[in-house]
Design an enzyme around this catalytic site. Structure first.
Site, PDB file in Angstrom:
ATOM      1  N   GLU B  53       0.828  -1.219   0.000  1.00  0.00           N
ATOM      2  CA  GLU B  53       0.000   0.000   0.000  1.00  0.00           C
ATOM      3  C   GLU B  53       0.858   1.264   0.000  1.00  0.00           C
ATOM      4  O   GLU B  53       0.444   2.293  -0.534  1.00  0.00           O
ATOM      5  CB  GLU B  53      -0.963   0.023   1.197  1.00  0.00           C
ATOM      6  CG  GLU B  53      -2.114  -0.960   1.090  1.00  0.00           C
ATOM      7  CD  GLU B  53      -1.765  -2.353   1.595  1.00  0.00           C
ATOM      8  OE1 GLU B  53      -0.584  -2.578   1.963  1.00  0.00           O
ATOM      9  OE2 GLU B  53      -2.660  -3.211   1.628  1.00  0.00           O
ATOM     10  N   PHE B 115     -11.448  -8.040  13.507  1.00  0.00           N
ATOM     11  CA  PHE B 115     -10.317  -8.450  12.686  1.00  0.00           C
ATOM     12  C   PHE B 115      -9.948  -7.333  11.701  1.00  0.00           C
ATOM     13  O   PHE B 115     -10.812  -6.792  11.022  1.00  0.00           O
ATOM     14  CB  PHE B 115     -10.664  -9.732  11.913  1.00  0.00           C
ATOM     15  CG  PHE B 115      -9.572 -10.161  10.978  1.00  0.00           C
ATOM     16  CD1 PHE B 115      -8.340 -10.569  11.470  1.00  0.00           C
ATOM     17  CD2 PHE B 115      -9.764 -10.134   9.610  1.00  0.00           C
ATOM     18  CE1 PHE B 115      -7.323 -10.950  10.615  1.00  0.00           C
ATOM     19  CE2 PHE B 115      -8.740 -10.511   8.736  1.00  0.00           C
ATOM     20  CZ  PHE B 115      -7.520 -10.928   9.244  1.00  0.00           C
ATOM     21  N   GLN B 116      -8.687  -6.999  11.636  1.00  0.00           N
ATOM     22  CA  GLN B 116      -8.162  -5.939  10.769  1.00  0.00           C
ATOM     23  C   GLN B 116      -8.825  -4.589  11.019  1.00  0.00           C
ATOM     24  O   GLN B 116      -9.045  -3.821  10.093  1.00  0.00           O
ATOM     25  CB  GLN B 116      -8.271  -6.330   9.288  1.00  0.00           C
ATOM     26  CG  GLN B 116      -7.312  -7.457   8.920  1.00  0.00           C
ATOM     27  CD  GLN B 116      -7.179  -7.678   7.431  1.00  0.00           C
ATOM     28  OE1 GLN B 116      -8.123  -7.451   6.676  1.00  0.00           O
ATOM     29  NE2 GLN B 116      -6.025  -8.131   6.989  1.00  0.00           N
ATOM     30  N   LYS B 165     -17.620  -1.512   5.811  1.00  0.00           N
ATOM     31  CA  LYS B 165     -17.994  -2.524   4.827  1.00  0.00           C
ATOM     32  C   LYS B 165     -19.506  -2.505   4.590  1.00  0.00           C
ATOM     33  O   LYS B 165     -19.973  -2.626   3.449  1.00  0.00           O
ATOM     34  CB  LYS B 165     -17.532  -3.907   5.308  1.00  0.00           C
ATOM     35  CG  LYS B 165     -17.606  -4.954   4.214  1.00  0.00           C
ATOM     36  CD  LYS B 165     -16.886  -6.242   4.617  1.00  0.00           C
ATOM     37  CE  LYS B 165     -16.894  -7.235   3.463  1.00  0.00           C
ATOM     38  NZ  LYS B 165     -16.192  -8.485   3.795  1.00  0.00           N
ATOM     39  N   MET B 491      23.718   9.740   2.963  1.00  0.00           N
ATOM     40  CA  MET B 491      23.617  11.055   3.584  1.00  0.00           C
ATOM     41  C   MET B 491      23.897  10.973   5.084  1.00  0.00           C
ATOM     42  O   MET B 491      24.557  11.839   5.654  1.00  0.00           O
ATOM     43  CB  MET B 491      22.225  11.667   3.323  1.00  0.00           C
ATOM     44  CG  MET B 491      22.097  13.116   3.757  1.00  0.00           C
ATOM     45  SD  MET B 491      23.297  14.208   2.959  1.00  0.00           S
ATOM     46  CE  MET B 491      22.333  14.812   1.576  1.00  0.00           C
TER      47      MET B 491
END
Lengths: 180, 581
Positions: B53, B115-116, B165, B491
Site C-alpha cells: 500500500e 479483525f483488521q 464494509k 547522507m
C-alpha cells in the site's frame, strides 16, 4: 509562557474536538481547561480553551486550517466576562455547617445538597473568585470536586458569532484550476 | 439517475464524476465490495494493483505531482490502511492532492477490535487536510464530492475516506444533488491589491532584490507569470527544491537552489539581499538554516495560499495570502507600465546580478565539490553519472525525473540542468526514502509518452523496489532506474563523517546484485563500474523497449557539497570534508 484564553466556533461534527485538541497536543502544550457546548447557532459549537502558549498567533492560524473551524479569537487581552462553575462535596459534620453556610453566603455560592455528613456546594464566578472560594473552603475537607473550566465572552457590542458563516454557507470558494 | 446503487457503486460513480481515471491499491476483506463494484466500471476507472500500500500511495502521489490532478490510492482496513500512512504524511508535507480510500470493518463492530480494525481516521487526523469515517451509504455522494474538493483546492493536500464494509454493501438511491456546505473552508485565491502595491513599492526601492520561487509556482501554474515578472523587473530568481523547473536554469536571471545543499552564491545573495520576494515557498528549515539568522538585511514579501505559513518561520514585512498565479498576475498589472519608472530598479538589479555572478564564478564549478585531488584514479565519481544523465535528458527531451531521498537527490537537484515544471519530482518535506520507484509508476501512467527516470540510492531503492513487478504487470515500458549505489545510507554516512568523527553506525549497506534483481523482475539490468561505461549504459537504457535498471556502482564516500550544517546559519557553509582522502 503566558496563559491564553482562546474562543473558537466550530461545526458540530464528529471528531472536531479531537482535531482541535490534536493540534495543541502536537506541540506538547498542556490544556489547562477546555469547555465545549452549543453556541447561539444550531450546528455550531463554541469552545473556550485555556492554555499556556508562546506563539498564539501561529496556533490560531493553524486552527483555522481545520476545515470545521469557523472562527478563532485570542481574547486574552480583550475586555471579557469569564465564568467557571465548580461543584464540590465537602466533609460537613453538623458542627461545621454554620461556618460553611456563612462562607457560601459571602461568596455567593449555593448549597445544592445536604447529606448526613456532607454538603454539595455549587460555586459560579470568575475563575479567580472560584479559586479563592476553593482555597477558603479546602480546610473543611473537599471529598470530591469538579470544575467546568472557564467560558468566556467579550463585553459590549463586539461579537464572536457564527451567523456570517452560516449565511454564506452556500457561496463556497471559487475554483481556480491549475494551468499545467 | 434515481436507480438503486450499492454504496460501492456510488463510490465508483463519485470518482468518475470527479474526473478520476486511475487508482492505485490493494484489495482486502473490508474493501472487497468496492473492488467488486469497480469491475463494472473498469473501462472508465483503471485500477493498478500495487505490491504494497505504501507503493500505491506514492504511485498516486507521483500521478498527482506529474499532472496536478488528484491521485487516488486504496487500501483495506487495518494494515492496509496503516501502510498508507507514510504516503499520506508525505503528501501532507508537499501539498499533494491525494485521496486515500480505505475499507473499514462493519459499523456494528467498530471500536470492538474486530479483525483488521484500526482507527485510521484517528491515526491520520494530523497528517491529512481532512478525513471522514462513513458509516451510511447515503453519505457517500457528498462526502466524496467534499473530500475531492478539499484535496484539490486551496493548498492541496491528502484527504482520507474510511468507509465501513456495510456502507459499501448497502443499497440506496444516491442523491447526486450535492450542495457543498463548508462554511469554515474558504481558500483565498485573489491577492489584496493594497498589499500588492505595498510590495511593489518595496521592490522598486530595492537595491538587492531577490525572488524565491517555490512549489506554489508549479502548483498554481504560474511559470509564465513568474518569467514575465522576473524579466520586467530583472530580479534574480532562486528556485527551491520544489521550485525546480518553475524557472529555466539557463535563463540569465536564474541563479539556482538555496539552502542546506544550495549553492554558496545563492545563500550569500540571500544573506545580502534587501528585499526578498518569496512566491509559493514556505521557508522550510532546509532553506533557511537557522531561521533567526536568515536574510538579516531583507524586508520579506511572502505570497502563500496558506495563511498559517506566513510569519511561521521568517518575519514578513508584506504578507499576501493568495494563489501564486493570481498574485503574480496582480503584480504584473500593478507594476508601473513605463520603463522609466523601472529604470532605477533595473540599474540596481544589474549591479546586483553582476555581484552574484562574480560570487558564482568563484564558488560554483560543480565538479569541485567532489573534493578529491585524484579523480582520475577513481572508478566512478557520482558526478560523472549526473553529468551524463543531464546531457542525455536534455538532448533527448521529453522526460520526467523522480528522485528519492538522500545524497543522490541533492546531486540530482544540483547537477542536472532543469528547465520545465513537473519534470523534477521528489519527496521534499517528509523526505521519504522509498518514494521514487512507486512514484515513478504513477508518473509513467500519467505521462505514457515520456521517459521517466528514477534516480535513487541503494538504500531507498531497497525499501520499495517490489513495485518493479507492478510496472511489468501494467505493461509500462517508459521507466528507467538509475541506482546511485554506494553501499551506504550515504547522507547519514556523510553526517557521520563530517560531524561524528566517522563513526559509521548503522550506515554500511549491502544489497543484491541489482542488475540480476532487475532481470528477475523481467527488466533489463545493466551494471556500470567506470565512468567510461556511463554514456553507453544510458544509451542502452533509451534504446531498450522496456524498463531498464542501471546499477551505478559509484565511489562509496563521495559527499554532497556545499553544505550548511543543521541549525547553522546559511552563511556558514562547508565546502569540503575536513578529512582529506
Amino acid at each position: 509562557m503566558k496563559k491564553h484564553t482562546i474562543v473558537a466556533l466550530v461545526q458540530d461534527r464528529p471528531g472536531v474536538l479531537s482535531r482541535v485538541v490534536g493540534l495543541i497536543r502536537r506541540r506538547g502544550f498542556n490544556i489547562e481547561s477546555l469547555a465545549v457546548g452549543h453556541s447561539e447557532t444550531p450546528g455550531v459549537s463554541r469552545m473556550t480553551i485555556v492554555v499556556e502558549w508562546e506563539d498564539v498567533e501561529q496556533v490560531v492560524k493553524q486552527l483555522y486550517r481545520l476545515i470545521e473551524v469557523l472562527k478563532v479569537s485570542d481574547v486574552t487581552h480583550d475586555p471579557i466576562v469569564e465564568r467557571e462553575m465548580a461543584l464540590m462535596k465537602l466533609h460537613a459534620p453538623p458542627a461545621k455547617r454554620p461556618e460553611i453556610v456563612a462562607l457560601t453566603e459571602v461568596f455567593d455560592a449555593k448549597i445544592v445538597d445536604v447529606g448526613a455528613n456532607t454538603m454539595v456546594i455549587e460555586m459560579t464566578g470568575s475563575p479567580a473568585k472560584v479559586q479563592n472560594f476553593i482555597d477558603v473552603i479546602r480546610p473543611y475537607g473537599i471529598k470530591e470536586m469538579m470544575r467546568t473550566g472557564r467560558i468566556a465572552m467579550v463585553r459590549g457590542a463586539r461579537g464572536h458569532t457564527a451567523e456570517e458563516f452560516v449565511e454564506s454557507a452556500n457561496g463556497h470558494a471559487e475554483r481556480v484550476p491549475a494551468m499545467n | 439517475m434515481s436507480e438503486k446503487r450499492t454504496g460501492a457503486q456510488v463510490m465508483c460513480e463519485a470518482l468518475i464524476r470527479n474526473g478520476v481515471e486511475v487508482m492505485f491499491g490493494i484489495p482486502g476483506g473490508a474493501i472487497m465490495p468496492f473492488y467488486h463494484a469497480m469491475w463494472e466500471y473498469r473501462d472508465k476507472l483503471r485500477h493498478v494493483l500495487c505490491r504494497h500500500e505504501q507503493g500505491a500511495g506514492h504511485a498516486a502521489e507521483g500521478y498527482a505531482r506529474a499532472t496536478g490532478r488528484l491521485g487516488v490510492c486504496i487500501g483495506t482496513s487495518g494494515p492496509g490502511a496503516t501502510n498508507l500512512v507514510t504516503p499520506i504524511a508525505d503528501a501532507m508535507m508537499d501539498s499533494v492532492p491525494l485521496l486515500a480510500i480505505t475499507g473499514q470493518v462493519a459499523s456494528h463492530v467498530l471500536g470492538k477490535d474486530a479483525f483488521q480494525e484500526t482507527d485510521i481516521t484517528g491515526i491520520t487526523m494530523p497528517i491529512t487536510k481532512h478525513n471522514y469515517l462513513v458509516k451510511r451509504a447515503e453519505d457517500l455522494p457528498y462526502v466524496f464530492e467534499e473530500a475531492i474538493y478539499i484535496a484539490t483546492t486551496g493548498r492541496p493536500g491528502p484527504v482520507l475516506i474510511d468507509v465501513t464494509k456495510d456502507a459499501q454493501q448497502a443499497t440506496i438511491v444516491p442523491n447526486w444533488n450535492i450542495k457543498l456546505d463548508l462554511p469554515g473552508y474558504k481558500p483565498n485565491y485573489r491577492p489584496n491589491l493594497k498589499q500588492v502595491r505595498e510590495a511593489i513599492k518595496l521592490i522598486l526601492s530595492a537595491k538587492k532584490p531577490l525572488i524565491i520561487a517555490g512549489h506554489g509556482i508549479i502548483m498554481s501554474g504560474a511559470v509564465e507569470e513568474l518569467r514575465a515578472f522576473a524579466e520586467r523587473t530583472r530580479i534574480p530568481v532562486i528556485t527551491t527544491l520544489h521550485g525546480i523547473g518553475s524557472f529555466p536554469e539557463d535563463h540569465p536571471l536564474s541563479i539556482g537552489m538555496p539552502g542546506m545543499h544550495g549553492w554558496v552564491h545563492v545563500n550569500r545573495a540571500i544573506q545580502e539581499c534587501d528585499v526578498l520576494f518569496n512566491i509559493g515557498g514556505r521557508f522550510d528549515d532546509r532553506v533557511t538554516g537557522k531561521a533567526s539568522t536568515f536574510a538579516p538585511n531583507a524586508k520579506v514579501i511572502h505570497v502563500d495560499i496558506d495563511p498559517s505559513e506566513i510569519g511561521k518561520n521568517v518575519k514578513v514585512t508584506v504578507p499576501i495570502v493568495a494563489d501564486a498565479r493570481l498574485a503574480l498576475q496582480a503584480f504584473l498589472d500593478e507594476l508601473p507600465p513605463d520603463r522609466e519608472a523601472l529604470a532605477e530598479l533595473h540599474s540596481h538589479a544589474s549591479d546586483w546580478m553582476e555581484h552574484i555572478r562574480e560570487m558564482q564564478a568563484k564558488h560554483q564549478p560543480k565538479q569541485q565539490y567532489i573534493n578529491r585531488a585524484n579523480t582520475e584514479n577513481m572508478s566512478l565519481p557520482p558526478h560523472d553519472v549526473y553529468a551524463a544523465l543531464s546531457k542525455a535528458l536534455n538532448s533527448r527531451g521529453n522526460y520526467r525525473v523522480v528522485t528519492d531521498v538522500g545524497q543522490h537527490q541533492m546531486w540530482a537537484a544540483q547537477l542536472i540542468d532543469w528547465y520545465r515544471p513537473r519534470t523534477h519530482i521528489t519527496s521534499g518535506g517528509a523526505g521519504t526514502m522509498g518514494f521514487a520507484v512507486p512514484a515513478a509508476l504513477g508518473v509513467a501512467i500519467a505521462c505514457p509518452n515520456e521517459t521517466v527516470w528514477v534516480i535513487c540510492g541503494d538504500g531507498g531503492f531497497q525499501m520499495t523496489n517490489q513495485e518493479m513487478a507492478t510496472i511489468v504487470q501494467e505493461g509500462i515500458k517508459n521507466i528507467k532506474i538509475a541506482v546511485i549505489n554506494n553501499g551506504y545510507l550515504g547522507m547519514v554516512r556523510q553526517w557521520q563523517e563530517l560531524f561524528e568523527n566517522k563513526r559509521y553506525s548503522g550506515t554500511p549497506l549491502s544489497g543484491p546484485d541489482f542488475a540480476k534483481l532487475a532481470e528477475a523482475y523481467y527488466w533489463k539490468g545493466i551494471t556500470v563500474e567506470h565512468t567510461s561505461q556511463v554514456e553507453a549504459a544510458i544509451e542502452e537504457a533509451y534504446e531498450t523497449d522496456g524498463p531498464v535498471l542501471i546499477d551505478f556502482r559509484v565511489e562509496r564516500e563521495a559527499n554532497v557539497f556545499p553544505m550548511v550544517p543543521q541549525n547553522k546559519s546559511i552563511s556558514e557553509m562547508i565546502l569540503e570534508s575536513p578529512h582529506k582522502s
